[in-house]
Design an enzyme around this catalytic site. Sequence first.
Site, mmCIF file in Angstrom:
data_model
loop_
_atom_site.group_PDB
_atom_site.id
_atom_site.type_symbol
_atom_site.label_atom_id
_atom_site.label_comp_id
_atom_site.label_asym_id
_atom_site.label_seq_id
_atom_site.Cartn_x
_atom_site.Cartn_y
_atom_site.Cartn_z
ATOM 1 N N HIS A 89 -0.536 11.063 -0.244
ATOM 2 C CA HIS A 89 -0.905 9.688 -0.175
ATOM 3 C C HIS A 89 -0.546 9.035 -1.475
ATOM 4 C CE1 HIS A 89 -2.531 6.285 1.653
ATOM 5 N NE2 HIS A 89 -3.427 6.061 0.856
ATOM 6 N N ASP A 122 1.485 12.030 5.365
ATOM 7 C CA ASP A 122 0.659 11.488 4.503
ATOM 8 C C ASP A 122 -0.717 11.641 5.330
ATOM 9 O OD1 ASP A 122 -1.222 9.427 3.684
ATOM 10 O OD2 ASP A 122 0.082 8.248 3.049
ATOM 11 N N SER A 147 -1.642 1.745 0.084
ATOM 12 C CA SER A 147 -2.628 2.162 1.207
ATOM 13 C C SER A 147 -3.240 0.828 1.721
ATOM 14 C CB SER A 147 -3.809 2.872 0.339
ATOM 15 O OG SER A 147 -4.630 3.559 1.300
#
Length: 486
Positions: free
Chosen positions: A455, A426, A204
């Site tokens: 995610h 995502d 991320s």
Amino acid sequence: MRNLVTLTSAAAVLAASLALPAQAATAAPQWAACPAGKGVDPRQECATLKVPMDYSDPGGPMISLAISRIRTAQPGTRRGVLLIIPGGPGSPGLNRPSVQVAKLPQAVLDRFDVVGFDPRGVGQSSPVSCGLEPRDLDLTRLKPYPDADGGIAANAAWSRRIAEACARNGGPLIRHISTRNEARDIDAIRRALGEKKLSYWGVSYGTYAGAVYATMFPERTDRVILDSNDDPDPRKVARQWLANYAVGVEDRFPDFAAWAAARDGDYGLGADAGAVRRIFLELAARLDREPLTWKGANPPLLTGNLLRETMLNVLYSDAGFPVLAGLMKAARTGAELPPANTPPEAAMQNTAAHAGATMCNDVEWPDSISRHERQVKRNREEFPLTAGMPVNLGPCAYWPYKPAERPVKVGSRGPANVMLIQNLRDPSTPYSGALKMREAFGQRARMVSVDSGGHGVYLANGNACGDRAVTGFLTGGHLPRHDQSC
């Protein structure tokens, strides 16, 4: 033009390496057992490093970085360190080795010490707080959802309060939290561990921090895994990440809708995906007008925006689908709502301060209210599931400090040792943004695209093809000749 870009990139990398004390000596860590806690592997060791608060003033105040490691049980096959770069901004990472050693293949554990850290300002690393009022920790303000009618006056007032509170209560470190400085801290960790090169796995926001490190210190990278990738646009940085929620939620919501439709008998949310979407939008609009009491929420009301925020978080993993479906069913039928799961205030204070500082210190943000009003209106029409939140204004519009440095332009100079892995659907870091990261790295990188939702990819969703690709790169070191689809 290509030669000019190459020369400019090379100059930027040289300046980043030479203008600041990247080669300064860092004391070797003094390892000791980590404090016992839930989920902490007894093999995990902890230590503290001292790094400059301001890297342009290496003789000035120092801050503490908390680091951890679980050493390989096979020193004869050890290659080096696999550093886990946490997401956020604002997520702690000190206990990530304990989490990941339970998942990583033995072939990876045989080759690497798994190392974690709390980024500067987070957790045990000189934590920051803006001392926000409880009302300002409302989840539908921390992500800037407009009012039910699309108005943003309340967002503007909240944003000013947050910026002023951070200036008043954040202390001197709040000015020096940025992705560039996180990259420098990562290099300090590398030096302290005595490693010439560093392998790492960023997830991320950790993909952007990892990409910045790979651009600032390309020759110090070994095997780089970037998982669930941010768009590295140097003109917008986090402003683009926020905007990408609109796209990501639209990409991902059909997975939930199809799941709920297949269980219409259990939840009554519609017999097909289109019906589930309509019911969600109708319920959110009703809750905009008539919120329901929701114990544990801050404030204790299920509003349309809190339903939207719950939906966004649920879309991170299929495991959360029953949570959203059950909440929607209860709200529609008048049944008692399940208790809200609101994070502890102390953790929210730290995360909000660190995330705000990172996003605001990395790049300047526009402060025009009229501009944001126009953007929100268009965005609400085009992407109704997120109701204009992704393009709304926030504290960075009123941040009291100018960025000390320009954002890093992620580039292709350096070894071909970067593997990107990305879900196609995502909700937070959408595939379209990940393609921009892939483009920025050029021939340094290959991308593995996984036909899955959620995610987090590697070891996160059971895609054996994607997992094999990453494990093979970590253990063998060879990028595929071409991008791959799984």
